[in-house]
Design a protein around this motif. Structure first.
Motif, PDB file in Angstrom:
ATOM      1  N   ALA A 171       0.817  -1.220   0.000  1.00 44.92           N
ATOM      2  CA  ALA A 171       0.000   0.000   0.000  1.00 44.92           C
ATOM      3  C   ALA A 171       0.846   1.264   0.000  1.00 44.92           C
ATOM      4  CB  ALA A 171      -0.945   0.001   1.202  1.00 44.92           C
ATOM      5  N   THR A 172       2.172   1.128   0.140  1.00 47.22           N
ATOM      6  CA  THR A 172       3.000   2.329   0.130  1.00 47.22           C
ATOM      7  C   THR A 172       3.039   2.975  -1.248  1.00 47.22           C
ATOM      8  OG1 THR A 172       5.002   1.011  -0.243  1.00 47.22           O
ATOM      9  CG2 THR A 172       4.485   1.563   2.039  1.00 47.22           C
ATOM     10  N   GLY A 173       2.417   2.332  -2.242  1.00 42.92           N
ATOM     11  CA  GLY A 173       2.249   2.968  -3.543  1.00 42.92           C
ATOM     12  C   GLY A 173       1.338   4.185  -3.493  1.00 42.92           C
ATOM     13  N   VAL A 174       0.659   4.401  -2.373  1.00 40.91           N
ATOM     14  CA  VAL A 174      -0.215   5.575  -2.200  1.00 40.91           C
ATOM     15  C   VAL A 174       0.520   6.601  -1.330  1.00 40.91           C
ATOM     16  CG1 VAL A 174      -2.345   6.377  -1.081  1.00 40.91           C
ATOM     17  CG2 VAL A 174      -2.349   4.282  -2.448  1.00 40.91           C
ATOM     18  N   GLU A 175       0.382   7.894  -1.662  1.00 41.90           N
ATOM     19  CA  GLU A 175       0.986   8.948  -0.822  1.00 41.90           C
ATOM     20  C   GLU A 175       0.508   8.798   0.616  1.00 41.90           C
ATOM     21  OE1 GLU A 175       0.436  13.089  -2.117  1.00 41.90           O
ATOM     22  OE2 GLU A 175       0.032  12.223  -4.093  1.00 41.90           O
ATOM     23  N   ILE A 176       1.445   8.976   1.543  1.00 42.20           N
ATOM     24  CA  ILE A 176       1.136   8.791   2.959  1.00 42.20           C
ATOM     25  C   ILE A 176      -0.035   9.669   3.411  1.00 42.20           C
ATOM     26  CG2 ILE A 176       2.007   9.522   5.221  1.00 42.20           C
ATOM     27  CD1 ILE A 176       4.449   8.004   4.823  1.00 42.20           C
ATOM     28  N   ASP A 177      -0.040  10.940   2.999  1.00 44.74           N
ATOM     29  CA  ASP A 177      -1.082  11.838   3.505  1.00 44.74           C
ATOM     30  C   ASP A 177      -2.457  11.489   2.935  1.00 44.74           C
ATOM     31  OD1 ASP A 177       0.353  13.385   5.326  1.00 44.74           O
ATOM     32  OD2 ASP A 177       1.220  14.581   3.711  1.00 44.74           O
ATOM     33  N   VAL A 178      -2.464  10.992   1.710  1.00 44.48           N
ATOM     34  CA  VAL A 178      -3.733  10.553   1.121  1.00 44.48           C
ATOM     35  C   VAL A 178      -4.249   9.323   1.861  1.00 44.48           C
ATOM     36  CG1 VAL A 178      -4.813   9.630  -0.962  1.00 44.48           C
ATOM     37  CG2 VAL A 178      -3.154  11.500  -1.150  1.00 44.48           C
ATOM     38  N   ALA A 221      -8.075   6.262   4.103  1.00 47.54           N
ATOM     39  CA  ALA A 221      -8.145   4.818   4.399  1.00 47.54           C
ATOM     40  C   ALA A 221      -9.245   4.535   5.417  1.00 47.54           C
ATOM     41  CB  ALA A 221      -6.799   4.334   4.919  1.00 47.54           C
ATOM     42  N   GLY A 222      -9.952   3.431   5.206  1.00 46.65           N
ATOM     43  CA  GLY A 222     -11.035   3.046   6.101  1.00 46.65           C
ATOM     44  C   GLY A 222     -10.594   1.936   7.058  1.00 46.65           C
ATOM     45  N   PRO A 223     -11.548   1.444   7.859  1.00 42.30           N
ATOM     46  CA  PRO A 223     -11.230   0.416   8.860  1.00 42.30           C
ATOM     47  C   PRO A 223     -10.567  -0.830   8.258  1.00 42.30           C
ATOM     48  CG  PRO A 223     -13.461   1.242   9.177  1.00 42.30           C
ATOM     49  CD  PRO A 223     -12.955   1.863   7.914  1.00 42.30           C
ATOM     50  N   ALA A 224     -10.939  -1.213   7.039  1.00 44.02           N
ATOM     51  CA  ALA A 224     -10.344  -2.418   6.440  1.00 44.02           C
ATOM     52  C   ALA A 224      -8.832  -2.246   6.333  1.00 44.02           C
ATOM     53  CB  ALA A 224     -10.959  -2.669   5.060  1.00 44.02           C
ATOM     54  N   GLN A 281      11.050  -2.071   7.872  1.00 37.45           N
ATOM     55  CA  GLN A 281      10.443  -1.252   6.814  1.00 37.45           C
ATOM     56  C   GLN A 281       8.921  -1.218   6.959  1.00 37.45           C
ATOM     57  OE1 GLN A 281      11.711  -2.725   2.966  1.00 37.45           O
ATOM     58  NE2 GLN A 281      13.863  -2.485   3.560  1.00 37.45           N
ATOM     59  N   ALA A 282       8.339  -2.379   7.208  1.00 37.76           N
ATOM     60  CA  ALA A 282       6.878  -2.436   7.331  1.00 37.76           C
ATOM     61  C   ALA A 282       6.429  -1.619   8.540  1.00 37.76           C
ATOM     62  CB  ALA A 282       6.396  -3.881   7.446  1.00 37.76           C
ATOM     63  N   ARG A 283       7.185  -1.731   9.652  1.00 36.76           N
ATOM     64  CA  ARG A 283       6.814  -0.955  10.838  1.00 36.76           C
ATOM     65  C   ARG A 283       6.953   0.541  10.544  1.00 36.76           C
ATOM     66  NH1 ARG A 283       9.927  -2.988  14.203  1.00 36.76           N
ATOM     67  NH2 ARG A 283      11.328  -1.273  14.600  1.00 36.76           N
ATOM     68  N   GLY A 284       8.022   0.907   9.826  1.00 38.09           N
ATOM     69  CA  GLY A 284       8.210   2.310   9.461  1.00 38.09           C
ATOM     70  C   GLY A 284       7.054   2.827   8.598  1.00 38.09           C
ATOM     71  N   SER A 285       6.597   2.015   7.661  1.00 35.11           N
ATOM     72  CA  SER A 285       5.484   2.431   6.791  1.00 35.11           C
ATOM     73  C   SER A 285       4.219   2.645   7.607  1.00 35.11           C
ATOM     74  CB  SER A 285       5.222   1.371   5.727  1.00 35.11           C
ATOM     75  OG  SER A 285       6.367   1.145   4.954  1.00 35.11           O
ATOM     76  N   ARG A 286       3.958   1.681   8.485  1.00 39.80           N
ATOM     77  CA  ARG A 286       2.743   1.776   9.301  1.00 39.80           C
ATOM     78  C   ARG A 286       2.814   2.986  10.236  1.00 39.80           C
ATOM     79  NH1 ARG A 286      -2.653  -0.403  10.532  1.00 39.80           N
ATOM     80  NH2 ARG A 286      -2.944   0.458  12.567  1.00 39.80           N
ATOM     81  N   GLU A 287       3.976   3.189  10.861  1.00 38.89           N
ATOM     82  CA  GLU A 287       4.124   4.338  11.764  1.00 38.89           C
ATOM     83  C   GLU A 287       4.004   5.649  10.988  1.00 38.89           C
ATOM     84  OE1 GLU A 287       6.863   2.127  15.183  1.00 38.89           O
ATOM     85  OE2 GLU A 287       7.806   3.542  13.798  1.00 38.89           O
ATOM     86  N   ARG A 338      -1.996  10.251  10.029  1.00 42.24           N
ATOM     87  CA  ARG A 338      -3.406  10.254  10.444  1.00 42.24           C
ATOM     88  C   ARG A 338      -3.591  11.094  11.709  1.00 42.24           C
ATOM     89  NH1 ARG A 338      -7.009   5.020  12.211  1.00 42.24           N
ATOM     90  NH2 ARG A 338      -5.135   4.623  13.434  1.00 42.24           N
ATOM     91  N   ALA A 339      -2.660  10.925  12.657  1.00 41.47           N
ATOM     92  CA  ALA A 339      -2.756  11.676  13.915  1.00 41.47           C
ATOM     93  C   ALA A 339      -2.637  13.178  13.641  1.00 41.47           C
ATOM     94  CB  ALA A 339      -1.677  11.201  14.887  1.00 41.47           C
ATOM     95  N   ARG A 340      -1.692  13.563  12.752  1.00 44.02           N
ATOM     96  CA  ARG A 340      -1.537  14.987  12.425  1.00 44.02           C
ATOM     97  C   ARG A 340      -2.783  15.523  11.728  1.00 44.02           C
ATOM     98  NH1 ARG A 340       3.454  13.061  11.102  1.00 44.02           N
ATOM     99  NH2 ARG A 340       3.006  13.034   8.872  1.00 44.02           N
ATOM    100  N   HIS A 341      -3.316  14.706  10.801  1.00 47.17           N
ATOM    101  CA  HIS A 341      -4.513  15.122  10.065  1.00 47.17           C
ATOM    102  C   HIS A 341      -5.694  15.291  11.018  1.00 47.17           C
ATOM    103  CE1 HIS A 341      -7.541  15.411   7.014  1.00 47.17           C
ATOM    104  NE2 HIS A 341      -8.127  14.314   7.413  1.00 47.17           N
ATOM    105  N   LYS A 342      -5.819  14.361  11.959  1.00 44.78           N
ATOM    106  CA  LYS A 342      -6.921  14.411  12.925  1.00 44.78           C
ATOM    107  C   LYS A 342      -6.792  15.651  13.803  1.00 44.78           C
ATOM    108  CE  LYS A 342      -9.436  11.296  15.895  1.00 44.78           C
ATOM    109  NZ  LYS A 342      -9.321  10.326  16.963  1.00 44.78           N
TER     110      LYS A 342
END
Lengths: 293, 293
Positions: A197-204, A209-212, B270-276, B282-286
């Protein structure tokens, strides 16, 4: 309970070991529970939690015998220490997430006349360490035993006292394969979905992104320490699972490439049938467990 | 609000259309909300819900003009009906989960001087139909618009009144690709994980599977109807995501085959970095959204 363990030694005052101590202490106050903890930070934290009578820095410092010793450390460390720990205890058990290397070592020790039981509580949380321990960590969770290495009644009773559900699988092989399919491989599926999913911009992603998305990728947040050893120790079965996963994904790829609506419907229906099957079995199992209480 | 839509026609009294009607009715009682619903069962159910002033069986039965028509039906049906619906409304919007076919049809209609806005509320639930509708379905959820097809202010205001967060993505292409990566592809990942896990006996899985298994495979329980069309309509981007997913899985396969601890650690990190990264965004956007309230 008459034949309760009254002197218990926990090797490793981490999340699982300290949670066991808290749950044991709550269930039966007047027993001795000591720990061995090699890391200074964990040892101080465990002393602050205050559930252990003594916390030794090393198994060689231990001065007495115990009725039960619990190897609550990673599988490789448990394999190294099992022999010396079993010298000071009537019974030795482990709580490691992989069973084949443990069973191999326990078999060698058992040949010396010592009594060892491989076990695996299916409980945990994201944060480790004695400070994260909870007396309720095991409540309602399966605590796995192997039919090839049955536990004495008093050990099954202790596990039930901790709130867990004693649950038998056939063998160490069977255990490790089941865990690869239901946990270790599932873990890598979640991480792979996150990375894809990192193919999508982080901010987007963060905004839309939804609960799934959040649910399916959530295991990527796990600390890696525990997982590296577990995945490597169980790599044959994890690879078997990943091979199967690739086949399933390829089925969807073929259906979409061919725009084959009927095939796609079949695949979706099969997955729903599988999920409903296991949900139904869980509901029946839960109903049966509650009836037998 | 001055320039509120006061006569609204909802095409499709399903979960989304009826939820919109409930939320609109709650926000502003004295407006006209009619529906067109072709299925007898849905039409009767919608009449029981009682939120619509009239429920017509067919767009040809509609007797008057509206300020806003909402295409709350699957994308293919929305594309077929868009032209005739736009004849009776000042503004026409859709709420479909894929945007490229909608934008194509809306462009043809716009060439006739009609005003159309492609939109997509990121909300839903497992159970469909008017009986499952909720006025709160959209609360806090993003409602997507396209920068290439901006909404009039009154439409953004209406979406905000429904409790949703008006959110712009660049274009229909961008929308469909994002959805493939954050929803449609994630969906197939969950189903593939479920099917791959069928290598374990159902009763064993039911007894020993933990929260990770239940969460990661949960989308397999979804009804297939909606998904078949969505996956086929967006198959190019879904295939792109699945290709990336296969690459990520293959990285784990290689690390495990080679028992390469360092590579495995890199992949987990890497996966943890992507998720974080996405959690942080999301936290900043919220925080930013709450500050601006």
């Amino acid at each position: 309970m008459n034949n309760q363990f009254r002197r218990v030694l926990v090797i490793g005052a981490g999340l699982i070991g300290t949670s066991m101590a808290l749950a044991l202490r709550r269930a039966s106050g007047n027993i001795l529970i000591d720990a061995v903890e090699g890391q200074d930070g964990y040892r101080r934290e465990a002393q602050r939690v205050g559930v252990f009578d003594s916390v030794w820095p090393d198994i060689t410092a231990v001065q007495q015998d115990y009725e039960l010793a619990v190897l609550a450390i990673p599988a490789r460390a448990a394999c190294s220490l099992a022999d010396s720990v079993s010298e000071v205890a009537e019974w030795t058990m482990d709580v490691c997430s992989i069973k084949r290397p443990i069973v191999e070592v326990f078999s060698r020790i058992a040949a010396k006349g010592r009594r060892c039981v491989p076990t695996h509580p299916m409980a945990g949380k994201a944060k480790g360490g004695p400070g994260a321990a909870e007396a309720d960590l095991f409540r309602g969770r399966p605590w796995l035993f192997l039919e090839t290495h049955p536990a004495p009644l008093q050990l099954e009773q202790m596990v039930a006292e901790l709130g867990a559900v004693p649950t038998y699988v056939h063998s160490a092989d069977d255990h490790d394969r089941n865990l690869a399919y239901l946990s270790h491989g599932i873990h890598l599926t979640s991480l792979s979905a996150m990375q894809a999913a990192t193919g999508v911009e982080i901010d987007v992603a963060a905004r839309i992104a939804g609960p799934a998305f959040w649910d399916i990728t959530r295991l990527a947040a796990s600390p890696s320490g525990f997982w590296i050893d577990t995945l490597l120790d169980n790599r044959d079965f994890v690879l078997e699972y990943l091979g199967g996963l690739q086949v399933e994904i390829q089925r969807f790829v073929r259906a979409l490439q061919a725009a084959d609506e009927e095939l796609l419907r079949d695949l979706l229906d099969q997955a729903r049938g599988s999920r409903e099957g296991v949900e139904g079995a869980r509901a029946r199992h839960k109903a049966a467990t509650e009836t037998s209480d």
